[in-house]
Motif scaffolding. Sequence first.
Motif, PDB file in Angstrom:
ATOM      1  N   GLU A 118       0.843  -1.229   0.118  1.00 58.87           N
ATOM      2  CA  GLU A 118      -0.053  -0.130   0.062  1.00 58.87           C
ATOM      3  C   GLU A 118       0.780   1.137  -0.181  1.00 58.87           C
ATOM      4  O   GLU A 118       0.673   2.059  -0.576  1.00 58.87           O
ATOM      5  CB  GLU A 118      -0.848   0.110   1.295  1.00 58.87           C
ATOM      6  CG  GLU A 118      -2.139  -0.794   0.861  1.00 58.87           C
ATOM      7  CD  GLU A 118      -2.990  -0.834   2.465  1.00 58.87           C
ATOM      8  OE1 GLU A 118      -2.884   0.315   2.950  1.00 58.87           O
ATOM      9  OE2 GLU A 118      -3.482  -1.759   2.863  1.00 58.87           O
ATOM     10  N   VAL A 119       1.949   1.143   0.864  1.00 56.71           N
ATOM     11  CA  VAL A 119       2.806   2.514   0.959  1.00 56.71           C
ATOM     12  C   VAL A 119       3.793   2.549  -0.196  1.00 56.71           C
ATOM     13  O   VAL A 119       3.977   3.551  -0.727  1.00 56.71           O
ATOM     14  CB  VAL A 119       3.660   2.476   2.075  1.00 56.71           C
ATOM     15  CG1 VAL A 119       4.391   3.309   2.307  1.00 56.71           C
ATOM     16  CG2 VAL A 119       2.849   2.478   3.460  1.00 56.71           C
ATOM     17  N   MET A 120       4.435   1.439  -0.738  1.00 56.54           N
ATOM     18  CA  MET A 120       5.220   1.414  -1.638  1.00 56.54           C
ATOM     19  C   MET A 120       4.927   0.338  -2.895  1.00 56.54           C
ATOM     20  O   MET A 120       5.353  -0.870  -2.590  1.00 56.54           O
ATOM     21  CB  MET A 120       6.587   1.431  -1.236  1.00 56.54           C
ATOM     22  CG  MET A 120       7.750   1.672  -2.421  1.00 56.54           C
ATOM     23  SD  MET A 120       9.328   1.161  -1.406  1.00 56.54           S
ATOM     24  CE  MET A 120      10.219   1.186  -2.699  1.00 56.54           C
ATOM     25  N   PRO A 121       3.963   0.591  -3.875  1.00 58.42           N
ATOM     26  CA  PRO A 121       3.527  -0.476  -4.479  1.00 58.42           C
ATOM     27  C   PRO A 121       4.779  -1.098  -5.676  1.00 58.42           C
ATOM     28  O   PRO A 121       4.791  -2.239  -5.946  1.00 58.42           O
ATOM     29  CB  PRO A 121       2.392  -0.093  -5.452  1.00 58.42           C
ATOM     30  CG  PRO A 121       2.332   1.409  -4.785  1.00 58.42           C
ATOM     31  CD  PRO A 121       3.315   1.578  -4.039  1.00 58.42           C
ATOM     32  N   GLU A 122       5.633  -0.245  -5.712  1.00 60.43           N
ATOM     33  CA  GLU A 122       6.598  -0.650  -6.748  1.00 60.43           C
ATOM     34  C   GLU A 122       7.836  -1.394  -5.850  1.00 60.43           C
ATOM     35  O   GLU A 122       9.079  -1.462  -6.500  1.00 60.43           O
ATOM     36  CB  GLU A 122       7.303   0.773  -7.386  1.00 60.43           C
ATOM     37  CG  GLU A 122       8.162   1.618  -6.430  1.00 60.43           C
ATOM     38  CD  GLU A 122       7.433   2.702  -5.679  1.00 60.43           C
ATOM     39  OE1 GLU A 122       7.709   3.454  -5.035  1.00 60.43           O
ATOM     40  OE2 GLU A 122       5.988   2.405  -5.460  1.00 60.43           O
ATOM     41  N   TYR A 123       7.891  -1.762  -4.484  1.00 61.22           N
ATOM     42  CA  TYR A 123       8.895  -2.357  -3.987  1.00 61.22           C
ATOM     43  C   TYR A 123       9.141  -3.717  -4.538  1.00 61.22           C
ATOM     44  O   TYR A 123       8.129  -4.482  -5.102  1.00 61.22           O
ATOM     45  CB  TYR A 123       8.653  -2.424  -2.547  1.00 61.22           C
ATOM     46  CG  TYR A 123       7.886  -3.968  -1.829  1.00 61.22           C
ATOM     47  CD1 TYR A 123       8.410  -4.740  -1.375  1.00 61.22           C
ATOM     48  CD2 TYR A 123       6.349  -3.774  -1.962  1.00 61.22           C
ATOM     49  CE1 TYR A 123       8.009  -6.007  -1.026  1.00 61.22           C
ATOM     50  CE2 TYR A 123       5.797  -4.899  -1.451  1.00 61.22           C
ATOM     51  CZ  TYR A 123       6.667  -6.033  -0.944  1.00 61.22           C
ATOM     52  OH  TYR A 123       5.642  -6.823  -0.431  1.00 61.22           O
ATOM     53  N   ASP A 124      10.360  -4.373  -4.665  1.00 63.47           N
ATOM     54  CA  ASP A 124      10.849  -5.456  -5.254  1.00 63.47           C
ATOM     55  C   ASP A 124      10.306  -6.692  -4.165  1.00 63.47           C
ATOM     56  O   ASP A 124      11.143  -6.736  -3.041  1.00 63.47           O
ATOM     57  CB  ASP A 124      12.167  -5.290  -5.542  1.00 63.47           C
ATOM     58  CG  ASP A 124      12.623  -6.662  -6.233  1.00 63.47           C
ATOM     59  OD1 ASP A 124      11.974  -7.688  -6.291  1.00 63.47           O
ATOM     60  OD2 ASP A 124      13.929  -6.773  -6.852  1.00 63.47           O
ATOM     61  N   ARG A 125       9.445  -7.528  -4.577  1.00 66.14           N
ATOM     62  CA  ARG A 125       9.057  -8.502  -3.626  1.00 66.14           C
ATOM     63  C   ARG A 125      10.021  -9.640  -3.581  1.00 66.14           C
ATOM     64  O   ARG A 125       9.851 -10.392  -2.681  1.00 66.14           O
ATOM     65  CB  ARG A 125       7.722  -9.108  -4.317  1.00 66.14           C
ATOM     66  CG  ARG A 125       6.582  -8.205  -3.739  1.00 66.14           C
ATOM     67  CD  ARG A 125       5.525  -7.862  -4.999  1.00 66.14           C
ATOM     68  NE  ARG A 125       4.605  -6.949  -4.626  1.00 66.14           N
ATOM     69  CZ  ARG A 125       4.376  -5.719  -4.752  1.00 66.14           C
ATOM     70  NH1 ARG A 125       5.342  -5.092  -5.287  1.00 66.14           N
ATOM     71  NH2 ARG A 125       3.309  -5.129  -4.450  1.00 66.14           N
ATOM     72  N   GLN A 126      10.860  -9.699  -4.461  1.00 74.41           N
ATOM     73  CA  GLN A 126      11.998 -10.658  -4.490  1.00 74.41           C
ATOM     74  C   GLN A 126      13.342 -10.406  -3.501  1.00 74.41           C
ATOM     75  O   GLN A 126      13.786 -11.158  -2.848  1.00 74.41           O
ATOM     76  CB  GLN A 126      12.477 -11.076  -5.786  1.00 74.41           C
ATOM     77  CG  GLN A 126      11.582 -11.399  -6.888  1.00 74.41           C
ATOM     78  CD  GLN A 126      11.065 -12.670  -6.361  1.00 74.41           C
ATOM     79  OE1 GLN A 126      11.719 -13.631  -6.131  1.00 74.41           O
ATOM     80  NE2 GLN A 126       9.812 -12.875  -6.648  1.00 74.41           N
ATOM     81  N   ARG A 127      13.539  -8.986  -3.373  1.00 77.65           N
ATOM     82  CA  ARG A 127      14.933  -8.746  -2.933  1.00 77.65           C
ATOM     83  C   ARG A 127      14.511  -8.098  -1.423  1.00 77.65           C
ATOM     84  O   ARG A 127      15.156  -7.982  -0.654  1.00 77.65           O
ATOM     85  CB  ARG A 127      15.531  -7.575  -3.496  1.00 77.65           C
ATOM     86  CG  ARG A 127      16.078  -8.209  -4.773  1.00 77.65           C
ATOM     87  CD  ARG A 127      17.164  -7.461  -5.315  1.00 77.65           C
ATOM     88  NE  ARG A 127      16.571  -6.149  -5.780  1.00 77.65           N
ATOM     89  CZ  ARG A 127      17.041  -5.290  -6.592  1.00 77.65           C
ATOM     90  NH1 ARG A 127      18.493  -5.103  -6.513  1.00 77.65           N
ATOM     91  NH2 ARG A 127      16.281  -4.242  -6.965  1.00 77.65           N
ATOM     92  N   VAL A 128      13.217  -7.728  -1.171  1.00 74.26           N
ATOM     93  CA  VAL A 128      12.688  -7.203   0.236  1.00 74.26           C
ATOM     94  C   VAL A 128      12.028  -8.259   1.133  1.00 74.26           C
ATOM     95  O   VAL A 128      11.062  -8.926   0.664  1.00 74.26           O
ATOM     96  CB  VAL A 128      11.611  -6.010   0.062  1.00 74.26           C
ATOM     97  CG1 VAL A 128      11.480  -5.494   1.404  1.00 74.26           C
ATOM     98  CG2 VAL A 128      12.406  -4.985  -0.677  1.00 74.26           C
ATOM     99  N   TYR A 129      12.818  -8.559   2.025  1.00 80.09           N
ATOM    100  CA  TYR A 129      12.233  -9.930   2.817  1.00 80.09           C
ATOM    101  C   TYR A 129      11.413  -9.445   3.974  1.00 80.09           C
ATOM    102  O   TYR A 129      11.463  -8.238   4.248  1.00 80.09           O
ATOM    103  CB  TYR A 129      13.566 -10.741   3.489  1.00 80.09           C
ATOM    104  CG  TYR A 129      14.428 -11.006   2.492  1.00 80.09           C
ATOM    105  CD1 TYR A 129      14.329 -11.957   1.586  1.00 80.09           C
ATOM    106  CD2 TYR A 129      15.783 -10.550   2.445  1.00 80.09           C
ATOM    107  CE1 TYR A 129      15.278 -12.515   0.630  1.00 80.09           C
ATOM    108  CE2 TYR A 129      16.741 -10.817   1.375  1.00 80.09           C
ATOM    109  CZ  TYR A 129      16.259 -11.777   0.383  1.00 80.09           C
ATOM    110  OH  TYR A 129      17.168 -12.403  -0.423  1.00 80.09           O
ATOM    111  N   LEU A 130      10.759 -10.459   4.483  1.00 77.87           N
ATOM    112  CA  LEU A 130       9.807 -10.142   5.608  1.00 77.87           C
ATOM    113  C   LEU A 130      10.461  -9.694   6.648  1.00 77.87           C
ATOM    114  O   LEU A 130      10.011  -8.735   7.393  1.00 77.87           O
ATOM    115  CB  LEU A 130       9.214 -11.215   6.128  1.00 77.87           C
ATOM    116  CG  LEU A 130       8.160 -11.246   7.076  1.00 77.87           C
ATOM    117  CD1 LEU A 130       6.842 -10.419   6.595  1.00 77.87           C
ATOM    118  CD2 LEU A 130       7.552 -12.659   7.662  1.00 77.87           C
TER     119      LEU A 130
END
Length: 182
Positions: free
Chosen positions: A99-111
């Motif tokens: 929601e805050v940053m829709p363009e974040y990289d889901r592969q490189r940003v971990y939980l």
Amino acid sequence: MPYDLKELAAISGQSGLYRLVRPARHGVLVETLDAKATRSLAPASNKVSLLSEIGIYAQDSDDTLPLTDVFERIYQKYGASLPVSGKSSEAELTGFLAEVMPEYDRQRVYLSDIKKLTNWYTIVSQHLPYQPTQAEAAPATDEPLSTGGVIGEADPAATPTGNPEVTQEKAPAAKKSAKKPD
């Protein structure tokens, strides 16, 4: 910049955030960012990461969004309190960042990165004042801030030419020259 992150750091091996006080001979003197404000020495062997130099990976392989910009987006959407915490579920945390940053990289940003982000934002928003940007601080109306130069049209026949505050009766007499002619 909403929060001034220039003097704030995360130290490897230590929880929480720290304010950099000054360099020391064998490391950096830091102060905890909490009510106690305890000072200690962060040894040179520990990695000290300034929050102002940290970014979140975006989908473009070379692009990162600085943490200050992410904090600004969070503040604009949620204010100082977050709907999630570091203990929220994985779905809630990833949904929050999307929601805050829709363009974040889901592969490189971990939980674990998202948990740190929420914990850091909570700490920073509790202990640092939010500073609105110049655009937010400016008034939204087109009204002048002062009357300087915004005097309405006057009837030209009613006021004499020149300075309207000096009337003909109060006009100062011309000064005589102190110099004597030769």
